[in-house]
Design an enzyme around this catalytic site. Structure first.
Site, PDB file in Angstrom:
ATOM      1  N   GLU A  71      -8.896   8.806   6.395  1.00 63.21           N
ATOM      2  CA  GLU A  71      -9.982   7.935   6.865  1.00 63.21           C
ATOM      3  C   GLU A  71      -9.823   6.499   6.397  1.00 63.21           C
ATOM      4  OE1 GLU A  71     -12.180   6.619   8.991  1.00 63.21           O
ATOM      5  OE2 GLU A  71     -12.863   8.677   9.151  1.00 63.21           O
TER       6      GLU A  71
ATOM      7  N   VAL B   4      -7.662   0.144  -4.542  1.00 67.66           N
ATOM      8  CA  VAL B   4      -8.335   1.313  -3.953  1.00 67.66           C
ATOM      9  C   VAL B   4      -8.438   2.457  -4.965  1.00 67.66           C
ATOM     10  CG1 VAL B   4      -8.327   2.941  -2.035  1.00 67.66           C
ATOM     11  CG2 VAL B   4      -7.464   0.629  -1.681  1.00 67.66           C
TER      12      VAL B   4
ATOM     13  N   ILE C 102     -14.953   1.952   7.214  1.00 69.13           N
ATOM     14  CA  ILE C 102     -15.609   2.374   8.460  1.00 69.13           C
ATOM     15  C   ILE C 102     -15.167   3.793   8.827  1.00 69.13           C
ATOM     16  CG2 ILE C 102     -15.931   1.873  10.915  1.00 69.13           C
ATOM     17  CD1 ILE C 102     -14.905  -0.951  10.390  1.00 69.13           C
TER      18      ILE C 102
ATOM     19  N   LYS D 173      -2.106   0.494  12.376  1.00 70.43           N
ATOM     20  CA  LYS D 173      -3.446   1.080  12.549  1.00 70.43           C
ATOM     21  C   LYS D 173      -3.728   1.430  14.004  1.00 70.43           C
ATOM     22  CE  LYS D 173      -5.378  -1.235   8.491  1.00 70.43           C
ATOM     23  NZ  LYS D 173      -5.958  -2.489   8.002  1.00 70.43           N
TER      24      LYS D 173
HETATM   25  N1  LIG Z   1      -6.722  -2.972  -0.609  1.00 71.97           N
HETATM   26  C1  LIG Z   1      -7.441  -2.583   0.442  1.00 71.97           C
HETATM   27  O1  LIG Z   1      -8.504  -3.120   0.751  1.00 71.97           O
HETATM   28  C2  LIG Z   1      -6.984  -1.427   1.254  1.00 71.97           C
HETATM   29  C3  LIG Z   1      -5.791  -0.792   1.003  1.00 71.97           C
HETATM   30  N2  LIG Z   1      -5.396   0.273   1.750  1.00 71.97           N
HETATM   31  C4  LIG Z   1      -4.174   0.990   1.422  1.00 71.97           C
HETATM   32  O2  LIG Z   1      -4.355   1.620   0.162  1.00 71.97           O
HETATM   33  C5  LIG Z   1      -3.106   1.733  -0.516  1.00 71.97           C
HETATM   34  C6  LIG Z   1      -3.234   1.108  -1.899  1.00 71.97           C
HETATM   35  O3  LIG Z   1      -3.555  -0.265  -1.735  1.00 71.97           O
HETATM   36  P1  LIG Z   1      -4.072  -1.150  -2.972  1.00 71.97           P
HETATM   37  O4  LIG Z   1      -4.949  -0.347  -3.841  1.00 71.97           O
HETATM   38  O5  LIG Z   1      -4.580  -2.388  -2.358  1.00 71.97           O
HETATM   39  O6  LIG Z   1      -2.688  -1.446  -3.695  1.00 71.97           O
HETATM   40  P2  LIG Z   1      -2.444  -2.062  -5.158  1.00 71.97           P
HETATM   41  O7  LIG Z   1      -1.159  -2.787  -5.089  1.00 71.97           O
HETATM   42  O8  LIG Z   1      -3.663  -2.777  -5.625  1.00 71.97           O
HETATM   43  O9  LIG Z   1      -2.281  -0.756  -6.081  1.00 71.97           O
HETATM   44  C7  LIG Z   1      -1.143   0.065  -6.056  1.00 71.97           C
HETATM   45  C8  LIG Z   1      -1.209   1.028  -7.229  1.00 71.97           C
HETATM   46  O10 LIG Z   1      -0.143   1.942  -7.122  1.00 71.97           O
HETATM   47  C9  LIG Z   1       0.649   1.912  -8.300  1.00 71.97           C
HETATM   48  N3  LIG Z   1       2.052   2.039  -7.872  1.00 71.97           N
HETATM   49  C10 LIG Z   1       2.657   1.383  -6.851  1.00 71.97           C
HETATM   50  N4  LIG Z   1       3.929   1.793  -6.739  1.00 71.97           N
HETATM   51  C11 LIG Z   1       4.129   2.701  -7.713  1.00 71.97           C
HETATM   52  C12 LIG Z   1       5.235   3.481  -8.123  1.00 71.97           C
HETATM   53  N5  LIG Z   1       6.410   3.394  -7.495  1.00 71.97           N
HETATM   54  N6  LIG Z   1       5.079   4.326  -9.162  1.00 71.97           N
HETATM   55  C13 LIG Z   1       3.907   4.396  -9.817  1.00 71.97           C
HETATM   56  N7  LIG Z   1       2.801   3.694  -9.454  1.00 71.97           N
HETATM   57  C14 LIG Z   1       2.930   2.854  -8.427  1.00 71.97           C
HETATM   58  C15 LIG Z   1       0.389   0.601  -8.985  1.00 71.97           C
HETATM   59  O11 LIG Z   1       0.551   0.794 -10.381  1.00 71.97           O
HETATM   60  P3  LIG Z   1       0.264  -0.384 -11.462  1.00 71.97           P
HETATM   61  O12 LIG Z   1      -1.224  -0.600 -11.404  1.00 71.97           O
HETATM   62  O13 LIG Z   1       0.710   0.178 -12.747  1.00 71.97           O
HETATM   63  O14 LIG Z   1       1.042  -1.572 -10.981  1.00 71.97           O
HETATM   64  C16 LIG Z   1      -1.081   0.362  -8.591  1.00 71.97           C
HETATM   65  O15 LIG Z   1      -1.941   0.993  -9.505  1.00 71.97           O
HETATM   66  C17 LIG Z   1      -2.086   1.051   0.402  1.00 71.97           C
HETATM   67  O16 LIG Z   1      -1.487   2.035   1.202  1.00 71.97           O
HETATM   68  C18 LIG Z   1      -2.940   0.126   1.262  1.00 71.97           C
HETATM   69  O17 LIG Z   1      -2.368  -0.145   2.507  1.00 71.97           O
HETATM   70  C19 LIG Z   1      -6.165   0.768   2.776  1.00 71.97           C
HETATM   71  C20 LIG Z   1      -7.355   0.169   3.066  1.00 71.97           C
HETATM   72  C21 LIG Z   1      -7.838  -0.984   2.364  1.00 71.97           C
HETATM   73  N1  LIG Z   2      -4.531  -5.278   4.081  1.00 71.73           N
HETATM   74  C1  LIG Z   2      -5.437  -4.498   4.849  1.00 71.73           C
HETATM   75  C2  LIG Z   2      -6.197  -3.588   3.944  1.00 71.73           C
HETATM   76  C3  LIG Z   2      -6.875  -2.531   4.663  1.00 71.73           C
HETATM   77  O1  LIG Z   2      -6.311  -1.743   5.393  1.00 71.73           O
HETATM   78  C4  LIG Z   2      -6.408  -5.421   5.578  1.00 71.73           C
HETATM   79  O2  LIG Z   2      -6.458  -6.604   5.262  1.00 71.73           O
HETATM   80  O3  LIG Z   2      -7.096  -4.951   6.499  1.00 71.73           O
HETATM   81 NA    NA Z   3     -11.850   4.183   7.997  1.00 69.33          NA
END
Ligand SMILES: NC(=O)C1=CN([C@@H]2O[C@H](COP(=O)(O)OP(=O)(O)OC[C@H]3O[C@@H](n4cnc5c(N)ncnc54)[C@H](OP(=O)(O)O)[C@@H]3O)[C@@H](O)[C@H]2O)C=CC1
Ligand SMILES: N[C@@H](CC=O)C(=O)O
Ligand code: NA
Length: 428
Positions: free
Chosen positions: A126, A13, A133, A202
């Site tokens: 959001e 994200v 959405i 959610k």
């Molecule tokens: N993936 C999806 O489709 C969706 C995700 N979300 C929410 O969005 C959020 C992010 O998800 P997503 O992007 O998939 O997660 P990822 O695991 O892909 O990314 C997490 C990021 O956070 C960094 N990170 C995690 N922990 C630490 C820490 N302790 N210190 C420093 N950096 C840290 C990681 O660093 P590094 O890259 O260096 O490892 C990485 O860049 C979550 O809350 C998830 O529930 C919500 C909707 C949809």
């Molecule tokens: N892991 C979640 C990511 C979005 O919130 C999903 O699969 O819906």
């Molecule tokens: Na939304």
């Protein structure tokens, strides 16, 4: 450059959000006021599909939330800690926060929103429900003049993707889960998706907004999709249903307790949620006077979620450009009281159950008698297959109180003719 962002996380994200903010042609001109000032990650060595000046990336996330120059903190690291502490520090430092973290909001929402209200800043979420959405802002604003009766959603992209592929291709659960992980849909720990916990977070958030009160997450009943088998998908299909992981919040009358639950459900094929497939999510909201309104779109993935995150950032840019000291009540969260949630035993629903029985005469009659003893009436009974010498019987009930149905099942389980009850699913 006006508004400085401190982004925590550059994963699926975070990367999608930075890429969107670096490609502004044709988008809202307010976005041009934004500067990606700092981005916090765990590993500086990781190769990433984005170009950022070397001094923007850091592993010191606390320095970002404590930096007086940062206006908005965008929390995209996920998980409970350090996400919770970083959000609270940012708020206490007078920074607005955008987060996609439904796990943290569903557990620590009371603490986070109280802190935000005291600090006079906003928490925008959001992306936390339904990925791309728009559903949080519509519930807070456009729909908030309605009395909401029911929120029924497919709110987890990973499980919907898995169930869809199991249904359409007969695919194997673990292969499809691996694909969902590769595509960036799944949580860092995909058990949150598969066991219904992400959907529970959610629906707790949606219920809180729809029914104007805090939700205690422990009161939200949740079941995941591990027990859904190809056999059940095939039976459901024959009976005119598809199986979906539904998240439901419902209030029968204005004064009755809420029912808030997540479980795999047989959905009639003609229902609007039945055709929501793959990573798509949909949230059907029913209220008065609006009737029914359904939100549909991509529930996970980099670009879709970045759209929601960036729309929140843009709202905050607009807030920062407006000089008023009174908080906008449509952007704050003012709930103080908890909603009363009904126990799952009080739920009234239809059930689908699959029994493996010894192939003896009179088994169906015995099942019928046990159900009858507890007032459970049957809508259909099907005996089609055999598995390893055992007869397979599928029943669909009429509406029944869950507690009564469970009592009947306990009695049925003790019948000598019953081998096992491999599946038990609710029917919409
Ligand atoms: N993936 C999806 O489709 C969706 C995700 N979300 C929410 O969005 C959020 C992010 O998800 P997503 O992007 O998939 O997660 P990822 O695991 O892909 O990314 C997490 C990021 O956070 C960094 N990170 C995690 N922990 C630490 C820490 N302790 N210190 C420093 N950096 C840290 C990681 O660093 P590094 O890259 O260096 O490892 C990485 O860049 C979550 O809350 C998830 O529930 C919500 C909707 C949809
Ligand atoms: N892991 C979640 C990511 C979005 O919130 C999903 O699969 O819906
Ligand atoms: Na939304």
């Amino acid at each position: 450059m006006g508004v400085k962002l401190g982004i925590l996380g550059l994963g699926t994200v975070g990367l999608g959000t930075v890429q969107l903010l670096q490609d502004l042609v044709g988008r809202n001109p307010l976005l041009q006021e934004i500067e990606i000032y700092r981005v916090g990650v765990r590993s500086l060595a990781k190769i990433r599909d984005v170009e950022l000046p070397a001094d923007v990336l850091t592993t010191d996330l606390e320095a970002i939330v404590n930096d007086p120059a940062v206006d908005i903190v965008v929390e995209l690291i996920g998980g409970l800690e350090p996400a919770r502490s970083l959000i609270l520090q940012a708020l206490n430092n007078g920074k607005h926060v955008v987060t996609a973290n439904k796990a943290a909001i569903a557990r620590f929402g009371a603490e986070i929103f109280t802190t935000a209200n005291q600090a006079g800043v906003y928490v925008m979420l959001e992306a936390a429900v339904g990925g791309g959405i728009p559903v949080i802002q519509p519930l807070k604003q456009s729909l908030s003049v309605n009395r909401i009766h029911t929120i029924t959603g497919i709110v987890n992209g990973t499980t919907n993707y898995i169930l869809t592929r199991m249904q359409t291709e007969g695919s194997n659960f673990s292969d499809v889960l691996a694909d969902a992980q590769r595509l960036g849909y799944a949580e860092a720990d995909p058990t949150a998706d598969v066991d219904g916990l992400d959907a529970a977070d959610k629906i707790a958030i949606l219920a809180s907004l729809g029914f104007n009160g805090r939700i205690n997450l422990e009161d939200v009943y949740s079941e995941g999709i591990r027990q859904v088998s190809k056999t059940d998908i095939t039976y459901a299909e024959k009976l005119g249903f598809v199986i979906k992981l539904l998240a439901i919040a419902k209030q029968d009358t204005n004064s009755s307790p809420l029912s808030v639950r997540v479980h795999p459900t047989l959905v009639p094929k003609a229902h609007p949620l039945a055709s929501v497939n793959g990573v798509y999510n949909a949230i059907l909201i029913e209220g008065e006077p609006i009737g029914q309104v359904m939100f549909f779109g991509p529930g996970a993935g980099a670009g879709a979620t970045a759209s929601a995150v960036t729309s929140d950032i843009m709202n905050l840019v607009a807030v920062l450009k407006t000089s008023t000291t009174n908080p906008n009540p449509l952007l704050t969260c003012g709930h103080q009281d908890y909603c009363e949630i009904a126990p799952i035993a009080e739920l009234v629903t239809r059930f689908y159950a699959r029994f493996l029985t010894k192939d003896q005469p009179g088994v169906i009659g015995k099942l019928g008698t046990c159900f009858g003893n507890y007032g459970v009436s049957l809508e259909s009974v099907v005996q089609t297959g055999f598995q390893g010498g055992l007869a397979e019987i599928v029943v669909v009930t009429h509406d029944v109180r869950e507690g009564d149905f469970r009592q009947a099942l306990a009695e049925i389980q003790n019948l000598a003719a019953i081998d096992s009850i491999p599946s038990l699913l609710r029917v919409l």
